[in-house]
Design a protein around this motif. Structure first.
Motif, PDB file in Angstrom:
ATOM      1  N   THR A  14      56.623 -16.091  55.041  1.00 16.88           N
ATOM      2  CA  THR A  14      56.798 -16.572  53.520  1.00 16.88           C
ATOM      3  C   THR A  14      57.979 -15.765  53.054  1.00 16.88           C
ATOM      4  O   THR A  14      58.560 -16.327  51.985  1.00 16.88           O
ATOM      5  CB  THR A  14      55.593 -16.297  52.626  1.00 16.88           C
ATOM      6  N   GLY A  15      58.208 -14.822  53.388  1.00 14.83           N
ATOM      7  CA  GLY A  15      59.478 -13.944  53.011  1.00 14.83           C
ATOM      8  C   GLY A  15      58.735 -12.992  51.677  1.00 14.83           C
ATOM      9  O   GLY A  15      59.643 -12.341  51.329  1.00 14.83           O
ATOM     10  N   LEU A  16      57.612 -12.946  51.653  1.00 13.74           N
ATOM     11  CA  LEU A  16      56.815 -12.091  50.525  1.00 13.74           C
ATOM     12  C   LEU A  16      56.005 -11.141  51.169  1.00 13.74           C
ATOM     13  O   LEU A  16      55.325 -11.129  52.173  1.00 13.74           O
ATOM     14  CB  LEU A  16      55.931 -12.872  49.804  1.00 13.74           C
ATOM     15  N   THR A  17      56.199  -9.909  50.653  1.00 11.97           N
ATOM     16  CA  THR A  17      55.203  -8.674  51.332  1.00 11.97           C
ATOM     17  C   THR A  17      53.882  -8.806  50.481  1.00 11.97           C
ATOM     18  O   THR A  17      53.507  -9.539  49.744  1.00 11.97           O
ATOM     19  CB  THR A  17      55.781  -7.320  50.769  1.00 11.97           C
ATOM     20  N   PRO A  18      52.797  -8.133  51.206  1.00 10.40           N
ATOM     21  CA  PRO A  18      51.504  -7.994  50.909  1.00 10.40           C
ATOM     22  C   PRO A  18      51.456  -7.580  49.442  1.00 10.40           C
ATOM     23  O   PRO A  18      50.796  -8.326  48.392  1.00 10.40           O
ATOM     24  CB  PRO A  18      50.747  -7.222  51.789  1.00 10.40           C
ATOM     25  N   ARG A  19      52.426  -6.860  48.973  1.00 12.46           N
ATOM     26  CA  ARG A  19      52.427  -6.230  47.456  1.00 12.46           C
ATOM     27  C   ARG A  19      52.807  -7.514  46.576  1.00 12.46           C
ATOM     28  O   ARG A  19      52.327  -7.447  45.414  1.00 12.46           O
ATOM     29  CB  ARG A  19      53.172  -5.021  47.417  1.00 12.46           C
ATOM     30  N   GLN A  20      53.843  -8.090  46.896  1.00 13.50           N
ATOM     31  CA  GLN A  20      54.076  -9.050  46.094  1.00 13.50           C
ATOM     32  C   GLN A  20      53.188 -10.093  46.015  1.00 13.50           C
ATOM     33  O   GLN A  20      53.118 -10.875  44.960  1.00 13.50           O
ATOM     34  CB  GLN A  20      55.433  -9.844  46.616  1.00 13.50           C
ATOM     35  N   PHE A  21      52.449 -10.603  47.107  1.00 19.11           N
ATOM     36  CA  PHE A  21      51.275 -11.551  47.162  1.00 19.11           C
ATOM     37  C   PHE A  21      50.124 -10.873  45.902  1.00 19.11           C
ATOM     38  O   PHE A  21      49.464 -11.442  45.297  1.00 19.11           O
ATOM     39  CB  PHE A  21      50.604 -11.622  48.366  1.00 19.11           C
ATOM     40  N   LEU A  85      46.318  -0.177  55.255  1.00 20.95           N
ATOM     41  CA  LEU A  85      47.416  -1.256  55.512  1.00 20.95           C
ATOM     42  C   LEU A  85      48.764  -0.797  54.761  1.00 20.95           C
ATOM     43  O   LEU A  85      48.660  -0.411  53.450  1.00 20.95           O
ATOM     44  CB  LEU A  85      46.851  -2.566  55.265  1.00 20.95           C
ATOM     45  N   TRP A  86      49.936  -1.261  55.182  1.00 20.74           N
ATOM     46  CA  TRP A  86      51.180  -1.035  54.840  1.00 20.74           C
ATOM     47  C   TRP A  86      51.325  -2.251  53.877  1.00 20.74           C
ATOM     48  O   TRP A  86      51.469  -3.445  54.516  1.00 20.74           O
ATOM     49  CB  TRP A  86      52.270  -0.757  55.775  1.00 20.74           C
ATOM     50  N   LEU A  87      51.500  -2.185  52.548  1.00 17.85           N
ATOM     51  CA  LEU A  87      51.659  -3.389  51.868  1.00 17.85           C
ATOM     52  C   LEU A  87      53.418  -3.589  51.356  1.00 17.85           C
ATOM     53  O   LEU A  87      53.488  -4.797  50.672  1.00 17.85           O
ATOM     54  CB  LEU A  87      50.825  -3.381  50.708  1.00 17.85           C
ATOM     55  N   ASP A  88      54.201  -2.769  51.572  1.00 24.56           N
ATOM     56  CA  ASP A  88      55.458  -2.862  51.120  1.00 24.56           C
ATOM     57  C   ASP A  88      56.507  -3.455  52.144  1.00 24.56           C
ATOM     58  O   ASP A  88      57.881  -3.304  51.794  1.00 24.56           O
ATOM     59  CB  ASP A  88      56.021  -1.564  50.616  1.00 24.56           C
ATOM     60  N   GLY A  89      56.150  -4.118  52.988  1.00 26.44           N
ATOM     61  CA  GLY A  89      57.160  -4.980  53.991  1.00 26.44           C
ATOM     62  C   GLY A  89      57.058  -4.148  55.127  1.00 26.44           C
ATOM     63  O   GLY A  89      57.261  -2.695  55.563  1.00 26.44           O
ATOM     64  N   ALA A  90      57.121  -5.129  56.447  1.00 27.69           N
ATOM     65  CA  ALA A  90      57.280  -4.569  57.838  1.00 27.69           C
ATOM     66  C   ALA A  90      58.392  -3.419  58.067  1.00 27.69           C
ATOM     67  O   ALA A  90      58.361  -2.604  58.570  1.00 27.69           O
ATOM     68  CB  ALA A  90      57.388  -5.659  58.713  1.00 27.69           C
ATOM     69  N   ALA A  91      59.779  -3.846  57.294  1.00 34.14           N
ATOM     70  CA  ALA A  91      60.944  -3.083  57.693  1.00 34.14           C
ATOM     71  C   ALA A  91      60.822  -1.815  57.178  1.00 34.14           C
ATOM     72  O   ALA A  91      61.434  -0.884  57.552  1.00 34.14           O
ATOM     73  CB  ALA A  91      62.146  -4.086  57.011  1.00 34.14           C
ATOM     74  N   THR A  92      60.202  -1.517  56.110  1.00 31.85           N
ATOM     75  CA  THR A  92      59.918  -0.203  55.637  1.00 31.85           C
ATOM     76  C   THR A  92      58.596   0.526  56.073  1.00 31.85           C
ATOM     77  O   THR A  92      58.342   1.784  55.653  1.00 31.85           O
ATOM     78  CB  THR A  92      59.927  -0.116  54.109  1.00 31.85           C
ATOM     79  N   ASN A  93      58.014   0.101  56.880  1.00 35.18           N
ATOM     80  CA  ASN A  93      56.615   0.682  57.570  1.00 35.18           C
ATOM     81  C   ASN A  93      56.850   2.005  58.305  1.00 35.18           C
ATOM     82  O   ASN A  93      57.533   1.774  59.211  1.00 35.18           O
ATOM     83  CB  ASN A  93      55.868  -0.262  58.270  1.00 35.18           C
TER      84      ASN A  93
END
Length: 96
Positions: A14-21, A85-93
């Motif tokens: 989706t291009g959206l992070t969990p935090r954006q959802f 869980l990391w909610l701010d995006g896979a690239a910043t985990n």
């Protein structure tokens, strides 16, 4: 698939992070106490997410990032590295 992998796959799709959802869900009035059905329908209608991926988001929307430690540190496809869980995006985990 680990819980975190579900969230990372949703981001890829989706291009959206969990935090954006979570923020989008709050705009729709979803949060703690919301039943899964309306959230799942929204995720299917707007993002074409199936039940498994949708339920991962239902959890973080209604319960936050903490998960059971049942699979934490376990080998195999269902093992998560942390009970948070990391909610701010896979690239910043920090726990890739």
């Amino acid at each position: 698939m680990s819980f975190q992998a579900y969230l990372d796959n949703i981001e890829t799709k989706t291009g959206l992070t969990p935090r954006q959802f979570i923020a989008l869900a709050e705009e729709r009035g979803f949060g703690p106490g919301t039943k899964a059905t309306p959230i799942l329908q929204w995720l299917k209608d707007d993002y074409d997410l199936g039940r498994g991926h949708g339920m991962a988001l239902v959890h973080v929307i209604t319960k936050g990032p903490e998960i059971s430690d049942k699979h934490v540190g376990q080998p195999g496809a269902h093992g998560d590295k942390s009970d948070t869980l990391w909610l701010d995006g896979a690239a910043t985990n920090p726990r890739p």
